[in-house]
Write a protein that holds these residues in place. Structure first.
Motif, short mmCIF file in Angstrom:
data_model
loop_
_atom_site.label_atom_id
_atom_site.label_comp_id
_atom_site.label_asym_id
_atom_site.label_seq_id
_atom_site.Cartn_x
_atom_site.Cartn_y
_atom_site.Cartn_z
N GLN A 83 15.76 3.03 37.80
CA GLN A 83 15.27 3.64 38.02
C GLN A 83 14.71 3.71 35.92
OE1 GLN A 83 17.50 7.22 37.52
NE2 GLN A 83 18.52 6.60 38.87
N LEU A 84 12.65 4.66 36.02
CA LEU A 84 11.91 3.79 34.95
C LEU A 84 12.67 4.27 34.38
CD1 LEU A 84 9.36 3.31 34.40
CD2 LEU A 84 8.66 5.49 34.77
N HIS A 85 12.71 4.50 33.00
CA HIS A 85 13.73 4.89 31.97
C HIS A 85 12.60 6.22 31.22
CE1 HIS A 85 14.36 4.82 27.44
NE2 HIS A 85 15.08 4.41 27.29
N GLY A 86 13.39 7.29 30.88
CA GLY A 86 13.06 8.25 30.13
C GLY A 86 12.05 8.88 29.48
N GLY A 87 12.19 7.51 28.20
CA GLY A 87 10.79 7.05 27.86
C GLY A 87 9.55 6.83 27.53
N VAL A 88 10.18 5.78 28.82
CA VAL A 88 8.64 6.00 29.53
C VAL A 88 7.93 7.22 30.27
CG1 VAL A 88 7.38 3.06 31.08
CG2 VAL A 88 9.39 3.69 29.89
N ILE A 89 8.58 7.12 30.56
CA ILE A 89 8.19 8.31 31.91
C ILE A 89 7.70 9.71 30.52
CG2 ILE A 89 9.15 10.84 32.90
CD1 ILE A 89 11.41 8.89 34.18
N SER A 116 -4.04 1.12 25.67
CA SER A 116 -5.57 0.18 25.27
C SER A 116 -5.59 -0.50 26.27
CB SER A 116 -5.39 -0.54 24.22
OG SER A 116 -4.45 -0.86 23.86
N ASP A 117 -6.71 -1.44 26.03
CA ASP A 117 -6.63 -2.74 27.13
C ASP A 117 -5.14 -3.95 27.02
OD1 ASP A 117 -9.01 -1.69 29.02
OD2 ASP A 117 -9.98 -2.98 26.93
N ASN A 118 -4.81 -3.48 25.47
CA ASN A 118 -3.36 -4.54 25.08
C ASN A 118 -2.49 -3.55 24.93
OD1 ASN A 118 -5.45 -7.02 25.52
ND2 ASN A 118 -5.74 -5.85 23.08
N GLY A 119 -2.26 -2.55 25.70
CA GLY A 119 -1.19 -1.51 25.40
C GLY A 119 -0.05 -1.81 26.73
N LEU A 120 0.72 -0.89 26.44
CA LEU A 120 2.24 -1.52 27.51
C LEU A 120 1.78 -0.97 29.21
CD1 LEU A 120 4.50 0.34 25.81
CD2 LEU A 120 4.89 -1.46 25.83
N PHE A 121 0.65 0.02 29.01
CA PHE A 121 0.94 0.12 30.37
C PHE A 121 -0.97 0.07 30.72
CE2 PHE A 121 3.52 3.58 28.33
CZ PHE A 121 4.21 3.19 29.24
N ASN A 122 -1.46 -0.21 30.02
CA ASN A 122 -3.43 -0.28 29.99
C ASN A 122 -3.76 0.77 31.70
OD1 ASN A 122 -5.68 -1.63 30.01
ND2 ASN A 122 -5.36 -3.26 31.79
N LEU A 123 -3.67 1.71 31.30
CA LEU A 123 -3.79 2.88 31.80
C LEU A 123 -5.61 3.59 31.63
CD1 LEU A 123 -1.12 5.36 30.31
CD2 LEU A 123 -1.11 4.47 32.82
N LYS A 124 -6.31 3.30 32.84
CA LYS A 124 -7.40 3.17 32.94
C LYS A 124 -7.71 5.83 33.67
CE LYS A 124 -8.66 0.20 32.44
NZ LYS A 124 -9.04 -0.45 31.15
N PHE A 125 -8.33 6.51 33.13
CA PHE A 125 -7.59 8.28 33.43
C PHE A 125 -9.08 8.12 34.14
CE2 PHE A 125 -4.02 8.18 30.99
CZ PHE A 125 -3.39 8.83 31.28
N THR A 171 10.67 -3.55 34.87
CA THR A 171 11.29 -4.10 33.33
C THR A 171 11.14 -3.53 32.05
OG1 THR A 171 8.53 -4.67 32.38
CG2 THR A 171 10.13 -6.71 32.97
N TRP A 172 10.56 -1.87 32.93
CA TRP A 172 9.98 -0.86 32.18
C TRP A 172 12.21 0.48 32.71
CZ3 TRP A 172 4.80 0.66 33.89
CH2 TRP A 172 4.21 -0.46 33.50
N GLN A 173 12.95 -0.69 34.04
CA GLN A 173 13.82 0.02 34.11
C GLN A 173 14.72 0.62 32.54
OE1 GLN A 173 16.09 -1.24 37.07
NE2 GLN A 173 17.65 -2.31 35.26
N GLY A 174 15.78 2.04 33.00
CA GLY A 174 16.36 2.35 32.17
C GLY A 174 18.21 2.09 32.64
N TYR A 175 18.49 3.05 33.85
CA TYR A 175 19.64 2.84 35.04
C TYR A 175 18.78 1.73 36.01
CZ TYR A 175 22.22 6.46 32.19
OH TYR A 175 23.18 6.78 31.38
N GLN A 176 19.66 2.16 36.90
CA GLN A 176 19.42 0.42 37.45
C GLN A 176 18.68 1.10 38.69
OE1 GLN A 176 22.39 -1.25 39.25
NE2 GLN A 176 21.45 -2.33 41.17
#
Length: 136
Positions: free
Chosen positions: A52-58, A19-28, A45-50
């Protein structure tokens, strides 16, 4: 390629991911092949290991793409199953692209696939089943 914005149903306007106020504000956007795509800045700020993007974010990004794809043919659908394959570490502080498409839809069930790509490399992919629900 002609890209049209994908408009979510009213029931999806408060989504934590897109959504517009969501974490990613994605526009598909829908492409000519009935797939949806969105470009996303992969925040540090979405980092997991140094670095690298966190797997849950992926997983959330892929699920968002899959969900937006259902808006093209079954807007009141929810994730029934989600299987993710992590191919490569996903870097942070770069742009990525989420792409999703429908493989099969029948009797209120659909099977979809999605990818998260960075610099022309598929870093993660997903297969999912969605089931259509009644509008609330």
């Amino acid at each position: 390629m002609n890209k049209q914005p994908v408009i979510p149903p009213d029931s999806h306007h408060q989504c934590v991911a897109c959504s517009d106020n969501g974490l990613f504000n994605l526009k598909f956007y829908q492409d000519d092949n009935n797939a949806v795509t969105a470009s996303v800045w992969l925040e540090s700020t979405w980092q997991g290991y140094q670095d690298q993007l966190h797997g849950g974010v992926i997983a959330t990004l892929l699920d968002a793409g899959l969900t937006y794809c259902t808006f093209l043919f079954a807007p009141q659908s929810v994730t029934a199953s989600l299987n993710i394959r992590y191919h490569h570490p996903v870097p942070i502080a770069v742009y990525g692209e989420v792409r999703a498409w429908c493989v099969k839809a029948k009797h209120g069930m659909s099977r979809l696939e999605a990818t998260l790509t960075v610099a022309d490399t598929v870093c993660a992919s997903a297969t999912a089943s969605f089931m259509q629900t009644r509008a609330s």
